[in-house]
Scaffold this motif. Structure first.
Motif, PDB file in Angstrom:
ATOM      1  N   THR A   1       0.833  -1.204   0.000  1.00 34.18           N
ATOM      2  CA  THR A   1       0.000   0.000   0.000  1.00 34.18           C
ATOM      3  C   THR A   1       0.865   1.250   0.000  1.00 34.18           C
ATOM      4  O   THR A   1       0.638   2.182  -0.768  1.00 34.18           O
ATOM      5  CB  THR A   1      -0.932  -0.005   1.232  1.00 34.18           C
ATOM      6  N   LYS A   2       1.889   1.267   0.867  1.00 31.97           N
ATOM      7  CA  LYS A   2       2.767   2.431   0.946  1.00 31.97           C
ATOM      8  C   LYS A   2       3.576   2.609  -0.347  1.00 31.97           C
ATOM      9  O   LYS A   2       3.777   3.719  -0.804  1.00 31.97           O
ATOM     10  CB  LYS A   2       3.726   2.274   2.127  1.00 31.97           C
TER      11      LYS A   2
ATOM     12  N   GLY B   1       0.094   4.881  -0.842  1.00 31.91           N
ATOM     13  CA  GLY B   1      -0.992   4.891   0.137  1.00 31.91           C
ATOM     14  C   GLY B   1      -0.571   5.501   1.460  1.00 31.91           C
ATOM     15  O   GLY B   1       0.603   5.672   1.755  1.00 31.91           O
ATOM     16  N   SER B   2      -1.554   5.809   2.267  1.00 30.76           N
ATOM     17  CA  SER B   2      -1.325   6.378   3.590  1.00 30.76           C
ATOM     18  C   SER B   2      -1.668   5.329   4.655  1.00 30.76           C
ATOM     19  O   SER B   2      -2.028   4.195   4.337  1.00 30.76           O
ATOM     20  CB  SER B   2      -2.212   7.609   3.773  1.00 30.76           C
TER      21      SER B   2
ATOM     22  N   GLY C   1      -5.069   3.864   4.223  1.00 34.32           N
ATOM     23  CA  GLY C   1      -5.150   2.746   3.298  1.00 34.32           C
ATOM     24  C   GLY C   1      -4.720   1.439   3.944  1.00 34.32           C
ATOM     25  O   GLY C   1      -5.310   0.386   3.693  1.00 34.32           O
TER      26      GLY C   1
ATOM     27  N   GLU D   1      -8.315   5.248   1.631  1.00 34.76           N
ATOM     28  CA  GLU D   1      -7.643   6.344   0.925  1.00 34.76           C
ATOM     29  C   GLU D   1      -8.617   7.452   0.543  1.00 34.76           C
ATOM     30  O   GLU D   1      -8.249   8.624   0.548  1.00 34.76           O
ATOM     31  CB  GLU D   1      -6.915   5.820  -0.310  1.00 34.76           C
TER      32      GLU D   1
ATOM     33  N   ARG E   1      -5.133   8.168  -6.957  1.00 31.98           N
ATOM     34  CA  ARG E   1      -4.177   7.740  -5.941  1.00 31.98           C
ATOM     35  C   ARG E   1      -4.782   6.662  -5.063  1.00 31.98           C
ATOM     36  O   ARG E   1      -4.110   5.697  -4.678  1.00 31.98           O
ATOM     37  CB  ARG E   1      -3.727   8.929  -5.080  1.00 31.98           C
TER      38      ARG E   1
ATOM     39  N   ALA F   1      -3.222   2.955  -4.584  1.00 32.39           N
ATOM     40  CA  ALA F   1      -2.892   2.401  -3.271  1.00 32.39           C
ATOM     41  C   ALA F   1      -3.639   1.097  -3.013  1.00 32.39           C
ATOM     42  O   ALA F   1      -3.086   0.150  -2.446  1.00 32.39           O
ATOM     43  CB  ALA F   1      -3.219   3.416  -2.176  1.00 32.39           C
TER      44      ALA F   1
ATOM     45  N   SER G   1      -2.160  -2.604  -2.226  1.00 29.87           N
ATOM     46  CA  SER G   1      -2.616  -3.430  -1.123  1.00 29.87           C
ATOM     47  C   SER G   1      -2.977  -4.830  -1.602  1.00 29.87           C
ATOM     48  O   SER G   1      -2.618  -5.833  -0.983  1.00 29.87           O
ATOM     49  CB  SER G   1      -3.826  -2.778  -0.460  1.00 29.87           C
TER      50      SER G   1
END
Length: 166
Positions: free
Chosen positions: A73-74, A78-79, A82, A114, A124, A128, A132
């Motif tokens: 994810t990152k 992603g954050s 996510g 997200e 985005r 992400a 994942s």
């Protein structure tokens, strides 16, 4: 007693294989317990090298099993929303009465997470969520691969001592 340990060990192996895809069940750790039960029988000679190496591999892969989906994810931008969405989606996907819920759940969870983080950037969020999904599939594949290897070791050792067991 040996036959009981052999049967319980085999059950642990089967649980391990299913656990590599169903996160509620312990995957590789269950397979390792199956190996341990086999080596605890009086029939099979203890092989601390096999048990030690498979234990270390199990610990490393179990740690990676939790790290890989979040890294996916990152890696795809992603954050933490996510990552949390992935984990929540995974749990929901397990219990959802839909086909492939275990695969769809983390994807949708990361996507929704997200969107909660930034509702304007759909591209985005999709990227992400894809990360994942790829991370989850990669960790499931690695887990499955090693549970099959552990099952192979189990069956090989049990086959060597089949005359004594049966």
């Amino acid at each position: 007693m040996d036959l009981l340990l052999l049967i319980l060990g085999f059950i642990c192996m089967i649980v391990g294989i299913f656990g590599s895809f169903i996160p509620v069940l312990p995957g590789l750790s269950s397979s390792w317990v199956g190996l341990l039960l086999l080596y605890l029988t009086k029939t099979v000679e203890n092989n601390y090298w096999v048990l030690g190496i498979t234990f270390v591999l199990m610990v490393i892969i179990t740690i990676l099993d939790y790290v890989i989906p979040s890294r996916g994810t990152k890696k795809f931008g992603g954050s933490s929303y996510g990552v949390w969405g992935t984990n929540i989606g995974l749990i929901v996907g397990i219990f959802a009465p839909i086909p492939f819920g275990v695969i769809i759940g983390p994807f949708l969870g990361a996507f929704i997470g997200e969107l909660i983080y930034d509702s304007q950037d759909h591209k985005r969020a999709l990227k992400a969520a894809t990360g994942s999904l790829l991370g989850f599939l990669a960790s499931s594949f690695v887990n499955f691969l090693f549970t099959v290897v552990y099952l192979g070791i189990f069956l090989n050792v049990a086959w060597e001592y089949r005359n004594i067991f049966f």
